[in-house]
Design a protein around this motif. Structure first.
Motif, PDB file in Angstrom:
ATOM      1  N   TRP A  33      34.792  41.242  32.321  1.00  0.00           N
ATOM      2  CA  TRP A  33      35.771  41.826  31.403  1.00  0.00           C
ATOM      3  C   TRP A  33      36.341  43.169  31.905  1.00  0.00           C
ATOM      4  N   GLY A  34      35.804  43.622  33.067  1.00  0.00           N
ATOM      5  CA  GLY A  34      36.296  44.878  33.626  1.00  0.00           C
ATOM      6  C   GLY A  34      37.197  44.691  34.833  1.00  0.00           C
ATOM      7  N   GLN A  35      37.370  43.437  35.291  1.00  0.00           N
ATOM      8  CA  GLN A  35      38.198  43.173  36.473  1.00  0.00           C
ATOM      9  C   GLN A  35      39.683  43.412  36.155  1.00  0.00           C
ATOM     10  N   ARG A  36      40.364  44.153  37.017  1.00  0.00           N
ATOM     11  CA  ARG A  36      41.787  44.448  36.790  1.00  0.00           C
ATOM     12  C   ARG A  36      42.630  43.658  37.799  1.00  0.00           C
ATOM     13  N   ASN A  59      38.837  43.773  28.740  1.00  0.00           N
ATOM     14  CA  ASN A  59      38.299  44.762  27.801  1.00  0.00           C
ATOM     15  C   ASN A  59      39.406  45.600  27.172  1.00  0.00           C
ATOM     16  N   TYR A  72      47.697  47.883  35.909  1.00  0.00           N
ATOM     17  CA  TYR A  72      46.824  46.715  35.923  1.00  0.00           C
ATOM     18  C   TYR A  72      45.894  46.763  34.708  1.00  0.00           C
ATOM     19  N   TYR A  73      45.771  45.618  34.043  1.00  0.00           N
ATOM     20  CA  TYR A  73      44.946  45.511  32.836  1.00  0.00           C
ATOM     21  C   TYR A  73      43.715  44.674  33.101  1.00  0.00           C
ATOM     22  N   ASN A  74      42.672  44.933  32.275  1.00  0.00           N
ATOM     23  CA  ASN A  74      41.524  44.035  32.243  1.00  0.00           C
ATOM     24  C   ASN A  74      41.360  43.504  30.827  1.00  0.00           C
ATOM     25  N   LEU A 110      40.816  34.059  35.359  1.00  0.00           N
ATOM     26  CA  LEU A 110      39.572  34.645  35.871  1.00  0.00           C
ATOM     27  C   LEU A 110      38.566  33.555  36.242  1.00  0.00           C
TER      28      LEU A 110
END
Length: 303
Positions: free
Chosen positions: A176-179, A191, A187-189, A159
């Motif tokens: 922390w919310g970007q996937r 958070n 897709y994970y972020n 990131l």
């Protein structure tokens, strides 16, 4: 004529006597041999002492015993080798990530993002491999901990590189919310990995294992987490962070501690109070009624 007949009779008698005598002499040795054989047969063998006598082993016996001992030793060694071979392997190989952090993260946790960027392809290949080998129900808790903490830290570095250069992770919109990272079919972020996976594993020490690319965060570990070492690694990181005077100030009756202990207080209270948790790792034992304050959090990039 009379004398002639008499002579013949005398001679015949002599011959007869001699013949009988010869016969008697001839039979005597046969009788003696039979008597001897009977005597040998009837004679008892001498009694032998049956007590065990402790006599030294012969060289051959000693060699045999030594061979038997060596065979036993070899059997034990073989059994240990088999146990080692059959020991479960790591569910996932984190070597490539480990090589990167050894090279570009100092023992103090300072990160060389320029070096990482020059090897960004290696980092992305590692993250891609994570996505192709997600944890299963057969994985141990240790394998899962190692997987998700390495994933979190690798994605955080990725990131930063996507937005580098920058002064703080907070310069990124909703960091922390970007996937960006596909693991399996979704897709994970960051958070989700922290709050929905790692925290639910019930080990508060994960807060010292994951890094938010900021100075006040627990320093990024300059080795990969592995299932075999993760418990020892987390214990060492917890002790290191609690006693880090730049991030926590601890005395017996007063503490000024990281906001991490405030934000995630619930995680640290599963077996007592926050102070009880701190006392497990603190070099200075803290009174239960010690005054408590929280330090300002420094979000400057950890470089």
């Amino acid at each position: 004529m009379k004398y002639y007949i008499l002579a013949i009779v005398i001679v015949s008698g002599i011959l007869t006597a001699c013949g009988g005598s010869k016969k008697i002499v001839s039979a005597q040795p046969t009788k003696d041999i039979a008597i001897a054989e009977k005597d040998i047969t009837e004679r008892k063998a001498p009694e032998v002492e049956t007590d065990i006598i402790d006599t030294p082993n012969t060289p051959i016996e000693e060699a045999k015993e030594e061979i038997e001992e060596k065979e036993i030793e070899a059997s034990v060694v073989k059994e240990e080798i088999v146990k080692e071979i059959l020991k479960p392997l790591e569910a996932f190989d984190h070597t490539s990530y480990g090589d990167l952090v050894v090279k570009y993260v100092s023992p103090e946790g300072n990160v060389d993002y320029d070096g990482f960027k020059r090897n960004w392809g290696v980092l992305r290949t590692y993250i891609k491999a994570l996505g192709e080998n997600m944890p299963t129900d057969q994985w141990t808790k240790e394998d899962k901990l190692a997987y998700w903490m390495n994933a979190y830290n690798a994605m955080t570095v990725d990131l930063i590189l996507r937005n580098y250069p920058l002064a703080s992770i907070k310069d990124i919109k909703d960091p922390w919310g970007q996937r960006f990272w596909k693991l399996g079919q979704k897709y994970y972020n960051l958070n989700e990995i922290e709050h929905k996976i790692l925290r639910k594993m019930g080990d508060a020490r994960i807060h010292f294992g994951i890094n938010c690319a900021s100075f006040s965060c627990p320093p990024l570990l300059n080795e990969a987490f592995t299932a075999q070492k993760v418990d020892t690694q987390l214990d060492a990181l917890a002790r290191r962070f609690v006693n880090d005077t730049e991030r926590n100030t601890i005395t017996a009756n007063s503490i000024e501690i990281s906001e991490i202990f405030n934000w995630f207080a619930k995680d640290f209270k599963t077996n007592g109070s926050v102070i009880d948790f701190l006392n497990k790792y603190s070099d200075t034992q803290i009174a239960s009624n010690a005054k408590r304050r929280y330090k300002d959090y420094n979000w400057s990039l950890n470089k």
